[in-house]
Motif scaffolding. Structure first.
Motif, short mmCIF file in Angstrom:
data_model
loop_
_atom_site.label_atom_id
_atom_site.label_comp_id
_atom_site.label_asym_id
_atom_site.label_seq_id
_atom_site.Cartn_x
_atom_site.Cartn_y
_atom_site.Cartn_z
N VAL A 1 0.83 -1.20 0.00
CA VAL A 1 0.00 0.00 0.00
C VAL A 1 0.87 1.26 0.00
O VAL A 1 0.61 2.20 -0.73
N LEU A 2 1.93 1.26 0.83
CA LEU A 2 2.69 2.48 1.06
C LEU A 2 3.90 2.64 0.15
O LEU A 2 4.36 3.76 -0.07
N GLY A 3 4.45 1.53 -0.33
CA GLY A 3 5.63 1.60 -1.20
C GLY A 3 6.86 2.12 -0.50
O GLY A 3 7.77 2.66 -1.12
N ASP A 4 6.92 1.98 0.82
CA ASP A 4 8.04 2.51 1.59
C ASP A 4 8.34 1.56 2.75
O ASP A 4 7.45 1.22 3.53
N GLU A 5 9.59 1.16 2.85
CA GLU A 5 10.00 0.18 3.87
C GLU A 5 9.79 0.70 5.29
O GLU A 5 9.24 -0.01 6.15
N ARG A 6 10.24 1.92 5.56
CA ARG A 6 10.12 2.46 6.92
C ARG A 6 8.66 2.67 7.31
O ARG A 6 8.27 2.40 8.45
N ALA A 7 7.85 3.13 6.37
CA ALA A 7 6.43 3.31 6.66
C ALA A 7 5.77 1.95 6.93
O ALA A 7 4.93 1.83 7.82
N THR B 1 3.44 -2.01 10.63
CA THR B 1 3.53 -3.35 11.25
C THR B 1 3.50 -3.22 12.76
O THR B 1 2.77 -3.96 13.44
N ARG B 2 4.25 -2.27 13.30
CA ARG B 2 4.22 -2.05 14.76
C ARG B 2 2.82 -1.64 15.22
O ARG B 2 2.32 -2.13 16.24
N GLU B 3 2.19 -0.74 14.46
CA GLU B 3 0.84 -0.28 14.82
C GLU B 3 -0.17 -1.43 14.82
O GLU B 3 -1.04 -1.49 15.69
N VAL B 4 -0.07 -2.31 13.83
CA VAL B 4 -1.02 -3.42 13.73
C VAL B 4 -0.91 -4.32 14.96
O VAL B 4 -1.92 -4.65 15.59
N PHE B 5 0.32 -4.70 15.32
CA PHE B 5 0.45 -5.61 16.46
C PHE B 5 0.14 -4.91 17.78
O PHE B 5 -0.35 -5.55 18.72
N ALA B 6 0.36 -3.60 17.85
CA ALA B 6 -0.06 -2.85 19.04
C ALA B 6 -1.59 -2.85 19.14
O ALA B 6 -2.16 -3.05 20.22
N HIS B 7 -2.25 -2.64 17.98
CA HIS B 7 -3.72 -2.66 17.96
C HIS B 7 -4.25 -4.03 18.39
O HIS B 7 -5.18 -4.12 19.21
N VAL B 8 -3.65 -5.09 17.85
CA VAL B 8 -4.09 -6.45 18.19
C VAL B 8 -3.91 -6.70 19.69
O VAL B 8 -4.78 -7.28 20.35
N LEU C 1 -8.67 -15.31 11.83
CA LEU C 1 -7.83 -14.29 12.45
C LEU C 1 -6.90 -13.67 11.41
O LEU C 1 -6.64 -12.46 11.43
N ARG C 2 -6.40 -14.47 10.50
CA ARG C 2 -5.51 -13.98 9.44
C ARG C 2 -6.19 -12.87 8.63
O ARG C 2 -5.58 -11.84 8.33
N SER C 3 -7.46 -13.06 8.29
CA SER C 3 -8.19 -12.06 7.52
C SER C 3 -8.42 -10.79 8.33
O SER C 3 -8.35 -9.68 7.80
N TRP C 4 -8.69 -10.95 9.63
CA TRP C 4 -8.88 -9.78 10.48
C TRP C 4 -7.59 -8.98 10.58
O TRP C 4 -7.60 -7.75 10.46
N VAL C 5 -6.47 -9.67 10.79
CA VAL C 5 -5.17 -8.98 10.87
C VAL C 5 -4.89 -8.26 9.55
O VAL C 5 -4.42 -7.12 9.53
N ALA C 6 -5.19 -8.91 8.43
CA ALA C 6 -4.99 -8.28 7.12
C ALA C 6 -5.89 -7.05 6.97
O ALA C 6 -5.47 -6.02 6.42
N ALA C 7 -7.13 -7.12 7.46
CA ALA C 7 -8.05 -5.99 7.37
C ALA C 7 -7.56 -4.82 8.22
O ALA C 7 -7.62 -3.66 7.81
N VAL C 8 -7.06 -5.12 9.42
CA VAL C 8 -6.50 -4.07 10.28
C VAL C 8 -5.29 -3.43 9.59
O VAL C 8 -5.15 -2.20 9.56
N THR C 9 -4.45 -4.25 9.00
CA THR C 9 -3.27 -3.75 8.29
C THR C 9 -3.69 -2.83 7.15
O THR C 9 -3.14 -1.74 6.99
N HIS C 10 -4.64 -3.28 6.36
CA HIS C 10 -5.11 -2.48 5.23
C HIS C 10 -5.63 -1.13 5.70
O HIS C 10 -5.29 -0.08 5.16
N ARG C 11 -6.46 -1.15 6.75
CA ARG C 11 -7.05 0.10 7.25
C ARG C 11 -5.96 1.06 7.73
O ARG C 11 -5.96 2.25 7.37
N LEU C 12 -5.02 0.57 8.52
CA LEU C 12 -3.97 1.44 9.06
C LEU C 12 -3.02 1.93 7.96
O LEU C 12 -2.59 3.10 7.98
N ALA C 13 -2.71 1.07 7.00
CA ALA C 13 -1.83 1.49 5.89
C ALA C 13 -2.49 2.55 5.03
O ALA C 13 -1.86 3.54 4.64
N ARG D 1 -5.60 2.02 -6.15
CA ARG D 1 -4.60 1.14 -6.79
C ARG D 1 -3.80 0.37 -5.75
O ARG D 1 -3.55 -0.83 -5.89
N ALA D 2 -3.40 1.06 -4.69
CA ALA D 2 -2.63 0.39 -3.63
C ALA D 2 -3.47 -0.67 -2.94
O ALA D 2 -2.97 -1.76 -2.61
#
Length: 201
Positions: free
Chosen positions: A44-50, A55-62, A76-88, A128-129
Motif C-alpha cells: 500500500v505504502l511503497g516505503d520500507e520504513r512506513a 507493522t508495529r501499529e497493527v500488532f499494538a492494535h491487536v 484471524l488472518r483475515s482480520w489482521v490483514a483488514a486491520v493492516t489495510h485500514r492502518l496502511a 490502486r494500492a
C-alpha cells in the motif's frame, strides 16, 4: 462436517490468550503474521520504513484490542490483514494529504479545481494500492497447489502443458488450477476488507 460459523480452534484460542494478556501469544501471532502484515503495508505504502511503522501499529492494535476480533466473522488472518489495510490506507492518506498541503499552489487560479484534482489523484492512488495489497493477500492465502501453478505460468512464463509437467499433474488439472487461481485473483478489484472477513476493524 463442521458448521461453517464455527471459527478455527487456533483462532479462538489465540484471541482468548490475547484477551488474558499473554505476551507469548502476541509473540506467536507476530511470528505467524508479521511477514504478511509487512508485505501488505509495503504494497500500500511503497516505503520500507512506513511499512515497518504500520507493522508495529497493527500488532499494538491487536495487543490492545483483541476483543475487536470476532471469530464468527472469519479467520484471524483475515482480520489482521483488514486491520493492516485500514492502518496502511490511513497512513497513505495522511502522508499524501500532508504532501499536498506543503506543495499547495500559490496561484489564485481555480484553487478549488486544483484541490479537487489532487484529492481525486490521492483516492486513485489509494484504490490502486488497495487492489495491489488485496491481490498479494489473495495469492499468499490461496492453497499452495494453485499458487504454484500461477507462479509457474506467470512468473516463469510456462504454458499449461509445461506447468503440468513441472507440477507432475495432468494437463486438465493444471488448467483447473490456473483457472481457479485466476478466478480468485479476479476478486482483487473488489476493494474492501480482505476475503473472508466482513467484520469491522
Amino acid at each position: 462436517m463442521a458448521q461453517k460459523d464455527v471459527p478455527p480452534r487456533w483462532d479462538r484460542k489465540m484471541q482468548q490468550r490475547l484477551a488474558r494478556g499473554e505476551a507469548a501469544a502476541l509473540g506467536e501471532l507476530y511470528d505467524r503474521f508479521a511477514s504478511l502484515v509487512h508485505s501488505l503495508a509495503h504494497r500500500v505504502l511503497g516505503d520500507e520504513r512506513a511499512a515497518d511503522g504500520v507493522t508495529r501499529e497493527v500488532f499494538a492494535h491487536v495487543w490492545e484490542h483483541p476483543d475487536t476480533y470476532d471469530p464468527k466473522q472469519g479467520p484471524l488472518r483475515s482480520w489482521v490483514a483488514a486491520v493492516t489495510h485500514r492502518l496502511a490506507v490511513q497512513r497513505l492518506r495522511a502522508t499524501e494529504t500532508a504532501a499536498l498541503t506543503r506543495g499547495g499552489s500559490d496561484s489564485a487560479e481555480e484553487p478549488e479545481r486544483l484541490e479537487s484534482e489532487a484529492l481525486e489523484s490521492l483516492e486513485s492512488k489509494v484504490r490502486r494500492a488497495s487492489v495491489a495489497a488485496r491481490a498479494d493477500y489473495i495469492v499468499h492465502s490461496m492453497p499452495a497447489p494453485l499458487r504454484a501453478a500461477l507462479e509457474l505460468a506467470y512468473f516463469q512464463r510456462r504454458d499449461y502443458r509445461q506447468t503440468a509437467a513441472d507440477l507432475g499433474v495432468t494437463e486438465d488439472e493444471a488448467r483447473r488450477r490456473l483457472r481457479l487461481g485466476l478466478q480468485l485473483l479476479s476478486t482483487a478489484h473488489d476493494v474492501g476488507t480482505p476475503p473472508g472477513y466482513g467484520g469491522a476493524v
